[in-house]
Design an enzyme around this catalytic site. Sequence first.
Site, PDB file in Angstrom:
ATOM      1  N   TYR A 116      17.570 -28.496-111.631  1.00 22.73           N
ATOM      2  CA  TYR A 116      18.287 -27.643-112.701  1.00 22.73           C
ATOM      3  C   TYR A 116      17.230 -27.360-113.547  1.00 22.73           C
ATOM      4  O   TYR A 116      17.263 -26.023-114.312  1.00 22.73           O
ATOM      5  CB  TYR A 116      19.347 -28.257-113.224  1.00 22.73           C
ATOM      6  N   LYS A 172      19.928 -38.574-100.918  1.00 25.13           N
ATOM      7  CA  LYS A 172      19.571 -37.718 -99.797  1.00 25.13           C
ATOM      8  C   LYS A 172      18.305 -38.447 -99.445  1.00 25.13           C
ATOM      9  O   LYS A 172      17.121 -37.934 -99.267  1.00 25.13           O
ATOM     10  CB  LYS A 172      19.477 -36.187 -99.804  1.00 25.13           C
ATOM     11  N   ASP A 207      25.599 -35.946 -97.884  1.00 28.56           N
ATOM     12  CA  ASP A 207      26.616 -35.144 -96.893  1.00 28.56           C
ATOM     13  C   ASP A 207      27.575 -35.981 -96.271  1.00 28.56           C
ATOM     14  O   ASP A 207      28.806 -35.610 -96.092  1.00 28.56           O
ATOM     15  CB  ASP A 207      25.595 -34.625 -95.640  1.00 28.56           C
ATOM     16  N   ASP A 250      26.831 -31.982-109.342  1.00 33.49           N
ATOM     17  CA  ASP A 250      27.736 -30.614-109.823  1.00 33.49           C
ATOM     18  C   ASP A 250      28.579 -30.192-108.655  1.00 33.49           C
ATOM     19  O   ASP A 250      29.707 -30.121-108.725  1.00 33.49           O
ATOM     20  CB  ASP A 250      26.700 -29.284-109.954  1.00 33.49           C
ATOM     21  N   ASP A 252      33.083 -31.062-108.177  1.00 36.43           N
ATOM     22  CA  ASP A 252      34.068 -29.916-108.104  1.00 36.43           C
ATOM     23  C   ASP A 252      34.871 -30.075-106.759  1.00 36.43           C
ATOM     24  O   ASP A 252      35.959 -29.920-106.838  1.00 36.43           O
ATOM     25  CB  ASP A 252      33.336 -28.470-107.668  1.00 36.43           C
TER      26      ASP A 252
HETATM   27  C1  IPM Z   1      29.425 -27.408-114.602  1.00 35.59           C
HETATM   28  C2  IPM Z   1      28.906 -26.239-114.118  1.00 35.59           C
HETATM   29  C3  IPM Z   1      27.616 -25.618-114.876  1.00 35.59           C
HETATM   30  C4  IPM Z   1      26.498 -26.517-113.895  1.00 35.59           C
HETATM   31  C5  IPM Z   1      27.060 -24.197-114.846  1.00 35.59           C
HETATM   32  C6  IPM Z   1      28.257 -23.410-115.692  1.00 35.59           C
HETATM   33  C7  IPM Z   1      25.984 -24.083-115.215  1.00 35.59           C
HETATM   34  O1  IPM Z   1      29.068 -25.712-112.872  1.00 35.59           O
HETATM   35  O2  IPM Z   1      29.246 -28.037-115.865  1.00 35.59           O
HETATM   36  O3  IPM Z   1      29.415 -28.273-113.446  1.00 35.59           O
HETATM   37  O4  IPM Z   1      26.103 -26.185-112.833  1.00 35.59           O
HETATM   38  O5  IPM Z   1      26.064 -27.564-114.383  1.00 35.59           O
HETATM   39 MG    MG Z   2      29.795 -27.440-111.669  1.00 33.63          MG
END
Ligand code: IPM
Ligand code: MG
Length: 371
Positions: A142, A189, A221, A245, A249
């Site tokens: 990042y 990884k 993975d 990240d 999710d």
């Molecule tokens: C998160 C989001 C952010 C990230 C974006 C909005 C930049 O997806 O907080 O997980 O990738 O960190």
């Molecule tokens: Mg995110």
Amino acid sequence: MKKNIAVIFGDGIGPEVTQQSINVLNAVAKNFSHEFNYSYNLMGAIAIDKTGNPLPDETIEACLNSDAVLFGAIGDPKYDNDPAATVRPEQGLLKLRQRLQLYANIRPVATYASLQHLSPLKAKNSEGTDFVIYRELTGGIYFGKKELSADKTQAIDECVYTEQEIERVAHLAFQHAARRRKKLTLVDKANVLETSRLWRKVVQELAQQYHDVTVDYMFVDNAAMQIIMNPKQFDVILTENMFGDIISDEASVIAGSLGLLPSASVGNSAALFEPIHGSYPQAAGKDIANPLGSILSAAMMLDYFKLNAEADLVREAVDWTLKHNFVTKDIDPVNFYLTTTIGELIVEYVSNKVPGDIHQSNVELRKSTII
Ligand code: IPM
Ligand code: MG
């Protein structure tokens, strides 16, 4: 206790869900004789619209001068669909994480019995899931060097980690594991990436200081698969920025609604609390968004202030609404309540105006407000 909170409403549904958290915090303050003061600050698409800058300097200043930051959501489709846009709302959040050195992003994932039917997983796999993800937040790909060749046919994103960056977040994850079920899983990884091999080395060394925590290692993975097949095996997951990240999710859907999940991003001298959902622009201004992710983030903020009884009460209020089917449209598209109604119920619970299950009539009365 007196605390100064920098509020960033942000974009989309950010303002309306964050307002419910402020109402709940005010009820907590009143009930427990605390004083919470708020400053209101710009970040994201709204900040670009108003100032041309996704993170104005005044916002950074206000956050640095506060005890904590309460943040709503970021993002606007008008930027997502334009790969040539040089200024993007998300840049604001990334810069704030860096400026406040919020190196650890903490995302708890737990299931609620009343929402089981919404989980994409079978009940036998998801019931009783309870783990926390520690995602490194200010390093890795990042924040590495980014380059696009002059002829625009080659692009580079560099992934860099130092031992010190790994150590500081790993310590927090180990400490949390020691307070929980004492198991830490490093997701990496290491069969391919040099940075992952450094993560493993550092974590292996640190493990010697945390004798009662069992450490295991999992390639990302495989972890992506295990989180779906057997999420109950996890207690604390530690991982780098990008993997965190993605798997956070993935993990967020286990509970049944993305709208419910809170997060904390902490550093040595600052902390930011935000729901993990995005700005959900389609719902903005409609009073239908789920405020629980934000309210549970406010509860994490109370824990951070060491106001644990207050935080527990807020969580108890949230459980109570879910148990009685006081839910927003994402959870029940037919019999749903508005964002503001859920916020009001939680305020009432926190203010001792809803004395739990004993006053069933109180509950029934509220049910008549079905929209
Ligand atoms: C998160 C989001 C952010 C990230 C974006 C909005 C930049 O997806 O907080 O997980 O990738 O960190
Ligand atoms: Mg995110």
